[in-house]
Write a protein that holds these residues in place. Structure first.
Motif, PDB file in Angstrom:
ATOM      1  N   ALA A 128       0.810  -1.217   0.000  1.00 31.69           N
ATOM      2  CA  ALA A 128       0.000   0.000   0.000  1.00 31.69           C
ATOM      3  C   ALA A 128       0.845   1.270   0.000  1.00 31.69           C
ATOM      4  O   ALA A 128       0.315   2.371   0.114  1.00 31.69           O
ATOM      5  N   ILE A 129       2.172   1.113  -0.125  1.00 31.93           N
ATOM      6  CA  ILE A 129       3.085   2.256  -0.218  1.00 31.93           C
ATOM      7  C   ILE A 129       3.387   2.500  -1.696  1.00 31.93           C
ATOM      8  O   ILE A 129       3.451   1.568  -2.494  1.00 31.93           O
ATOM      9  N   GLY A 130       3.594   3.760  -2.064  1.00 31.25           N
ATOM     10  CA  GLY A 130       3.903   4.086  -3.456  1.00 31.25           C
ATOM     11  C   GLY A 130       5.279   3.608  -3.877  1.00 31.25           C
ATOM     12  O   GLY A 130       6.049   3.059  -3.082  1.00 31.25           O
ATOM     13  N   HIS A 131       5.593   3.804  -5.144  1.00 33.02           N
ATOM     14  CA  HIS A 131       6.898   3.426  -5.696  1.00 33.02           C
ATOM     15  C   HIS A 131       7.604   4.654  -6.277  1.00 33.02           C
ATOM     16  O   HIS A 131       6.966   5.682  -6.526  1.00 33.02           O
ATOM     17  N   LYS A 132       8.902   4.519  -6.474  1.00 32.90           N
ATOM     18  CA  LYS A 132       9.681   5.593  -7.074  1.00 32.90           C
ATOM     19  C   LYS A 132      10.235   5.130  -8.408  1.00 32.90           C
ATOM     20  O   LYS A 132      10.534   3.946  -8.602  1.00 32.90           O
ATOM     21  N   GLU A 133      10.357   6.086  -9.334  1.00 31.37           N
ATOM     22  CA  GLU A 133      10.856   5.745 -10.669  1.00 31.37           C
ATOM     23  C   GLU A 133      12.304   5.267 -10.617  1.00 31.37           C
ATOM     24  O   GLU A 133      12.703   4.364 -11.349  1.00 31.37           O
ATOM     25  N   ASN A 134      13.104   5.879  -9.756  1.00 26.97           N
ATOM     26  CA  ASN A 134      14.497   5.480  -9.604  1.00 26.97           C
ATOM     27  C   ASN A 134      14.569   4.254  -8.690  1.00 26.97           C
ATOM     28  O   ASN A 134      14.290   4.353  -7.492  1.00 26.97           O
ATOM     29  N   PRO A 135      14.949   3.091  -9.211  1.00 25.82           N
ATOM     30  CA  PRO A 135      14.973   1.874  -8.392  1.00 25.82           C
ATOM     31  C   PRO A 135      15.994   1.912  -7.258  1.00 25.82           C
ATOM     32  O   PRO A 135      15.910   1.121  -6.325  1.00 25.82           O
ATOM     33  N   GLU A 136      16.947   2.813  -7.339  1.00 20.76           N
ATOM     34  CA  GLU A 136      17.958   2.918  -6.279  1.00 20.76           C
ATOM     35  C   GLU A 136      17.494   3.817  -5.127  1.00 20.76           C
ATOM     36  O   GLU A 136      18.092   3.813  -4.056  1.00 20.76           O
ATOM     37  N   ALA A 137      16.438   4.577  -5.362  1.00 25.54           N
ATOM     38  CA  ALA A 137      15.928   5.493  -4.327  1.00 25.54           C
ATOM     39  C   ALA A 137      15.122   4.718  -3.295  1.00 25.54           C
ATOM     40  O   ALA A 137      14.354   3.820  -3.626  1.00 25.54           O
ATOM     41  N   LEU A 138      15.317   5.070  -2.027  1.00 25.56           N
ATOM     42  CA  LEU A 138      14.582   4.398  -0.960  1.00 25.56           C
ATOM     43  C   LEU A 138      13.138   4.890  -0.895  1.00 25.56           C
ATOM     44  O   LEU A 138      12.862   6.089  -0.980  1.00 25.56           O
ATOM     45  N   ILE A 139      12.229   3.946  -0.744  1.00 25.90           N
ATOM     46  CA  ILE A 139      10.811   4.246  -0.591  1.00 25.90           C
ATOM     47  C   ILE A 139      10.528   4.436   0.897  1.00 25.90           C
ATOM     48  O   ILE A 139      10.886   3.591   1.719  1.00 25.90           O
ATOM     49  N   ASP A 140       9.907   5.573   1.241  1.00 25.35           N
ATOM     50  CA  ASP A 140       9.580   5.808   2.647  1.00 25.35           C
ATOM     51  C   ASP A 140       8.083   6.052   2.809  1.00 25.35           C
ATOM     52  O   ASP A 140       7.312   5.939   1.845  1.00 25.35           O
ATOM     53  N   GLU A 141       7.686   6.401   4.023  1.00 26.96           N
ATOM     54  CA  GLU A 141       6.262   6.556   4.328  1.00 26.96           C
ATOM     55  C   GLU A 141       5.629   7.724   3.572  1.00 26.96           C
ATOM     56  O   GLU A 141       4.392   7.772   3.438  1.00 26.96           O
ATOM     57  N   GLN A 142       6.438   8.634   3.075  1.00 29.78           N
ATOM     58  CA  GLN A 142       5.912   9.797   2.348  1.00 29.78           C
ATOM     59  C   GLN A 142       5.833   9.577   0.841  1.00 29.78           C
ATOM     60  O   GLN A 142       5.345  10.445   0.120  1.00 29.78           O
ATOM     61  N   THR A 143       6.320   8.434   0.368  1.00 33.79           N
ATOM     62  CA  THR A 143       6.258   8.152  -1.071  1.00 33.79           C
ATOM     63  C   THR A 143       4.799   8.034  -1.494  1.00 33.79           C
ATOM     64  O   THR A 143       4.070   7.181  -0.972  1.00 33.79           O
ATOM     65  N   PRO A 144       4.331   8.889  -2.407  1.00 34.48           N
ATOM     66  CA  PRO A 144       2.895   8.926  -2.715  1.00 34.48           C
ATOM     67  C   PRO A 144       2.413   7.695  -3.489  1.00 34.48           C
ATOM     68  O   PRO A 144       3.125   7.153  -4.335  1.00 34.48           O
ATOM     69  N   TRP A 145       1.229   7.279  -3.161  1.00 30.71           N
ATOM     70  CA  TRP A 145       0.550   6.193  -3.884  1.00 30.71           C
ATOM     71  C   TRP A 145       0.058   6.732  -5.220  1.00 30.71           C
ATOM     72  O   TRP A 145      -0.505   7.825  -5.298  1.00 30.71           O
ATOM     73  N   ASN A 146       0.287   5.976  -6.282  1.00 28.82           N
ATOM     74  CA  ASN A 146      -0.159   6.388  -7.604  1.00 28.82           C
ATOM     75  C   ASN A 146      -1.283   5.472  -8.071  1.00 28.82           C
ATOM     76  O   ASN A 146      -1.041   4.320  -8.451  1.00 28.82           O
ATOM     77  N   PRO A 147      -2.532   5.956  -8.056  1.00 29.65           N
ATOM     78  CA  PRO A 147      -3.660   5.107  -8.463  1.00 29.65           C
ATOM     79  C   PRO A 147      -3.643   4.758  -9.947  1.00 29.65           C
ATOM     80  O   PRO A 147      -4.363   3.850 -10.382  1.00 29.65           O
ATOM     81  N   GLU A 148      -2.832   5.473 -10.743  1.00 30.21           N
ATOM     82  CA  GLU A 148      -2.759   5.219 -12.176  1.00 30.21           C
ATOM     83  C   GLU A 148      -1.814   4.061 -12.518  1.00 30.21           C
ATOM     84  O   GLU A 148      -1.807   3.570 -13.641  1.00 30.21           O
ATOM     85  N   GLU A 149      -1.016   3.629 -11.517  1.00 29.89           N
ATOM     86  CA  GLU A 149      -0.121   2.496 -11.765  1.00 29.89           C
ATOM     87  C   GLU A 149      -0.926   1.205 -11.890  1.00 29.89           C
ATOM     88  O   GLU A 149      -2.069   1.116 -11.463  1.00 29.89           O
TER      89      GLU A 149
END
Length: 339
Positions: A128-149
């Motif tokens: 239920a946590i969003g993802h980042k385009e850069n695979p090396e970037a850490l995903i944290d609690e502030q990473t936004p959820w993208n309903p379009e994914e």
């Protein structure tokens, strides 16, 4: 008194064990009486007097969509751990996932509000946590959820359940949400639990994948939940992962500790693409249960690295290493094989 929903699941059973060990007064919900044996079995891993500990729990038969039964379960309750959920990545199970994960959580939140519950802890997921385009970037609690994914049906419903909890906080409920990674624990070797991964490796897996995801021991999840519940932290979410590692590395570590041969062939993207399409055809033509969806195939290849610094800072929390977790779980799996 504490209420634990989903008390017969992986997280629920280990949470109940720790709460009873802590001499807390606990009530727990279950849906089918035969599943209570799972909890007894988990308790037996860690205690000789497991039956005595189990009998200290006040068990209530209650589906989270059965309001009258839940109202009875909530009587005299001050704190709620909401662990009940339906785990499936099969697209055709979407309506059932919504019914249990979203509507069921809405029922729990509403009863928490009407019963003046002091605090709710909800077990969500890193799905239920969003993802980042850069695979090396850490995903944290502030990473936004993208309903379009192209999110999995499970992820969509766990995110929807979180929205119900946040809605409750706007109406005056104190709550915390935990987002565990792949939860490693013993006693649940079949079905959707991560325990089935140990069983699959033991029986022999041909293919490995190089996707990266976060793993966490079930007792770390339980420990964090209890500490958050007992803290003055409210209306916050926390990622719970010990380490990020590839599926291949995880499979190799399990194979090592089970003394079996690890997978030798890499499942490339084209192979997984073919596999999920054949799986879809088998479902459409013959009604076979889905084992691999487009989304789970994509997840097996995706590189997702999660940041666990928030929970570490908030509670001075220390995670068990995944090596230690795998070693302990493999020992219990081998014990079950011998029994």
């Amino acid at each position: 008194m504490i209420l634990v929903t989903g008390g017969t699941g992986l997280v629920g059973s280990h949470l109940l064990y720790q709460l009873v060990l802590n001499k807390e007064k606990v009530r727990a919900t279950y849906r089918r009486e035969k599943t209570l044996q799972r909890v007894k079995y988990v308790f037996s891993y860690f205690e000789e007097n497991s039956e005595e500990l189990f009998n200290q729990i006040d068990w209530v038969e209650a589906d989270i969509n059965d309001i009258p039964a839940l109202e009875q379960a909530f009587k005299g309750i001050t704190h709620v751990y909401h662990c009940a959920a339906f785990v499936s990545f099969e697209p055709d199970k979407y309506k059932l996932l919504r019914k249990i994960n979203i509507e069921g959580t809405a029922n729990i939140v509403n009863l928490c509000l009407s019963s003046s519950i002091e605090k709710l802890c909800y077990v969500s997921s890193i799905a239920a946590i969003g993802h980042k385009e850069n695979p090396e970037a850490l995903i944290d609690e502030q990473t936004p959820w993208n309903p379009e994914e192209d999110n999995s049906v499970y992820a969509i419903t766990k995110y929807g359940a979180e929205l119900e909890v946040w809605r409750g906080t706007q109406e005056g409920l104190n709550a915390v949400i935990v987002n565990p990674g792949v939860i490693l624990g013993a006693g649940y070797w079949n079905g959707g639990s991560s325990g089935s991964l140990f069983k699959q490796v033991y029986k022999g897996m041909t293919y490995y994948v190089k996707g990266i995801v976060g793993y966490v021991d079930v007792f770390d999840v339980v420990d964090a939940m209890i500490k958050l519940m007992n803290s003055n932290i409210n209306n916050e979410g926390f990622i719970l992962i010990s380490e990020n590692m590839t599926f291949q590395e995880f499979q190799n570590k399990v194979a090592r500790d089970l003394n079996v041969k690890p997978p030798q062939k890499e499942a490339k993207s084209w192979l997984l693409g073919l596999a999920w399409r054949l799986d879809w055809i088998g479902h459409k033509l013959f009604g076979k249960r889905r084992n691999l969806s487009k989304q789970t195939a994509k997840s097996a290849l995706s590189i997702t690295r999660y940041d666990n610094s928030k929970i570490k800072k908030a509670l001075d929390f220390k995670f068990k290493t995944i090596d230690q977790s795998i070693e302990e779980i493999c020992e219990l799996y081998k014990r079950d094989l011998n029994n």
